[in-house]
Scaffold this active site. Structure first.
Site, mmCIF file in Angstrom:
data_model
loop_
_atom_site.group_PDB
_atom_site.id
_atom_site.type_symbol
_atom_site.label_atom_id
_atom_site.label_comp_id
_atom_site.label_asym_id
_atom_site.label_seq_id
_atom_site.Cartn_x
_atom_site.Cartn_y
_atom_site.Cartn_z
ATOM 1 N N ALA A 64 -18.394 22.142 -3.954
ATOM 2 C CA ALA A 64 -19.748 21.612 -3.880
ATOM 3 C C ALA A 64 -19.848 20.285 -4.626
ATOM 4 O O ALA A 64 -19.220 20.100 -5.668
ATOM 5 C CB ALA A 64 -20.737 22.605 -4.474
ATOM 6 N N GLY A 112 -15.292 25.437 -4.732
ATOM 7 C CA GLY A 112 -15.689 25.915 -3.414
ATOM 8 C C GLY A 112 -14.683 25.596 -2.334
ATOM 9 O O GLY A 112 -14.630 26.287 -1.311
ATOM 10 N N GLU A 115 -12.469 28.442 -2.320
ATOM 11 C CA GLU A 115 -13.181 29.584 -1.739
ATOM 12 C C GLU A 115 -13.213 29.496 -0.216
ATOM 13 O O GLU A 115 -13.102 30.519 0.471
ATOM 14 C CB GLU A 115 -14.583 29.668 -2.331
ATOM 15 C CG GLU A 115 -14.556 30.080 -3.795
ATOM 16 C CD GLU A 115 -15.921 30.138 -4.434
ATOM 17 O OE1 GLU A 115 -16.251 31.193 -5.009
ATOM 18 O OE2 GLU A 115 -16.668 29.148 -4.365
ATOM 19 N N GLU A 135 -15.033 26.939 -12.165
ATOM 20 C CA GLU A 135 -16.479 27.069 -12.320
ATOM 21 C C GLU A 135 -16.935 27.496 -13.708
ATOM 22 O O GLU A 135 -18.022 27.092 -14.157
ATOM 23 C CB GLU A 135 -17.024 28.045 -11.269
ATOM 24 C CG GLU A 135 -17.179 27.465 -9.871
ATOM 25 C CD GLU A 135 -15.908 27.548 -9.041
ATOM 26 O OE1 GLU A 135 -15.980 27.365 -7.817
ATOM 27 O OE2 GLU A 135 -14.814 27.800 -9.625
#
Length: 261
Positions: A64, A112, A115, A135
């Site tokens: 992100a 992300g 992910e 994170e």
């Protein structure tokens, strides 16, 4: 276009995150565009496999775009309360995509971005790839499926070390722990991904989807229930025209002509 979508060999979707100036990080606009690309792939019956990659030479995806996307997620968290799961880029929630996916990774694959790669079925990478879930350094957790998928793929110990420290691992380490299945040179990354996708496309499409479901069941259900799910899927397949065609083609020493029925 922020997210490039092209069709290769009629049956393969090639989805490219095209934001190299931001290391392919996704702000709200680009995250929604990626979700739209996955929806297009999911609903197009002619597309059998998707390849996800990033543009440029520095990153697959760095997750992100924090200054834009995290405040957006915070507003959603405030409005949803205890409800709702996060689907980052339209890929990381449970069963976002119902067909096989391949992540072709070069450069940074972190936060992300990792992910997204974890949500793909197959991951291949170059020796220059780097992997991490940092994170906790920002006061949050890998909330797009990272805490749920990483340990299932690499084992609890490796996942704990990666997530709790936030440290990155190399491509060699990713290969050794099973995070990726193949390391290939940059020049061969796309061709290798397409070759894997082509091999999948040649198989019975109903069988591919069913095998994928059965494999997921092996991680999600107790053994007895998983075996029951496998048997159920096999029963359905044995009654299809594709199963009859597969046996006939084997007997006649020819390539099968599957119709998906």
């Amino acid at each position: 276009m922020p997210i490039d979508f092209k069709v290769i060999n009629q049956n393969i979707a090639h989805i490219v995150i095209n934001r190299p100036e931001r290391l392919n990080a996704l702000d709200v606009e680009h995250e929604r565009a990626l979700a739209a690309a996955w929806k297009r792939f999911n609903t197009d019956s002619g597309l059998k496999v998707a390849i996800l990659t990033g543009s440029g030479e520095r990153a697959f995806c760095t997750g992100a775009d924090i200054l834009d996307y995290i405040p957006h997620r915070r507003r959603i968290a405030e409005s949803q309360g205890e409800q709702g799961t996060i689907s980052f880029g339209g890929l990381t929630a449970i069963r976002d995509v119902m067909k096989p996916t391949i992540a072709a990774i070069d450069g940074f694959c972190v936060a992300g971005g990792l992910e997204l790669a974890l949500a793909c079925d197959i991951r291949i990478a170059t020796p220059d790839a780097r992997f991490g879930l940092p994170e906790v350094r920002w006061g949050i957790i890998p909330g797009g499926g990272g805490t749920q998928r990483l340990g299932k793929i690499v084992g609890l110990g490796v996942a704990m070390k990666m997530i709790l420290t936030g440290n990155e691992i190399s491509a060699d380490a990713a290969l050794n722990c099973g995070l990726v299945t193949d390391l290939v040179e940059k020049s061969e990354l796309e061709n290798t991904a397409i070759a894997i996708a082509d091999r999948i496309v040649k198989n019975g499409p109903l069988a591919v989807v069913a095998a994928r479901q059965a494999l997921f069941a092996s991680f999600e259900l107790p053994m007895e229930q998983g075996l029951a799910k496998e048997a159920e899927l096999q029963r359905h397949l044995l009654l299809t025209d594709d199963a009859a065609e597969g046996v006939a083609a084997f007997s006649e020493k020819r390539h099968p002509k599957y119709q998906g029925c």
